[in-house]
Design a protein around this motif. Sequence first.
Motif, PDB file in Angstrom:
ATOM      1  N   ASN A  53       0.845  -1.183   0.000  1.00 25.90           N
ATOM      2  CA  ASN A  53       0.000   0.000   0.000  1.00 25.90           C
ATOM      3  C   ASN A  53       0.883   1.236   0.000  1.00 25.90           C
ATOM      4  OD1 ASN A  53      -2.448  -1.535   0.372  1.00 25.90           O
ATOM      5  ND2 ASN A  53      -1.774  -1.844   2.477  1.00 25.90           N
ATOM      6  N   ARG A  73      -4.767   6.218  -0.748  1.00 23.93           N
ATOM      7  CA  ARG A  73      -4.134   4.906  -0.686  1.00 23.93           C
ATOM      8  C   ARG A  73      -4.155   4.239  -2.061  1.00 23.93           C
ATOM      9  NH1 ARG A  73      -4.292   0.634   3.976  1.00 23.93           N
ATOM     10  NH2 ARG A  73      -2.578   1.999   4.505  1.00 23.93           N
ATOM     11  N   TYR A  74      -2.985   3.846  -2.497  1.00 26.48           N
ATOM     12  CA  TYR A  74      -2.836   3.085  -3.732  1.00 26.48           C
ATOM     13  C   TYR A  74      -2.303   1.714  -3.350  1.00 26.48           C
ATOM     14  CZ  TYR A  74      -2.961   7.790  -5.638  1.00 26.48           C
ATOM     15  OH  TYR A  74      -3.323   9.077  -5.933  1.00 26.48           O
ATOM     16  N   THR A  75      -2.819   0.660  -3.958  1.00 28.49           N
ATOM     17  CA  THR A  75      -2.300  -0.679  -3.743  1.00 28.49           C
ATOM     18  C   THR A  75      -1.610  -1.105  -5.024  1.00 28.49           C
ATOM     19  OG1 THR A  75      -4.040  -1.214  -2.170  1.00 28.49           O
ATOM     20  CG2 THR A  75      -2.864  -3.057  -3.166  1.00 28.49           C
TER      21      THR A  75
END
Length: 77
Positions: A53, A73-75
Motif C-alpha cells: 500500500n 491509498r494506492y495498492t
Amino acid sequence: MTNWVRVAPNNPNGMGVSATISNVYGRYGASAKDYSFGYSGMLYSPSWSPCVNVDILVSAGPWSDTYNDPAPRYTIC
C-alpha cells in the motif's frame, strides 16, 4: 521480493510530498520538498504476498497543514 518508494515533488514553491509504503510486514516513509528526492527503506514482501500500500500526503507549507491526496491509498502489486 523487496519494495521501496521514491518521492520527487516538482514544485519550486515549497510544496512537499510524503509517502508511506506498507504491508503486513512493516511500514516505511519518505518525504521531500521542492525539487529534492526522498527514498524510503526497503519493505520485505514474500512472493506469495507481493502487494504493498502507498499512502500520500501533500504539504502546502513547511511540513505543516498537510492534507490527504484525493486518493490517499494506492495498492500496487
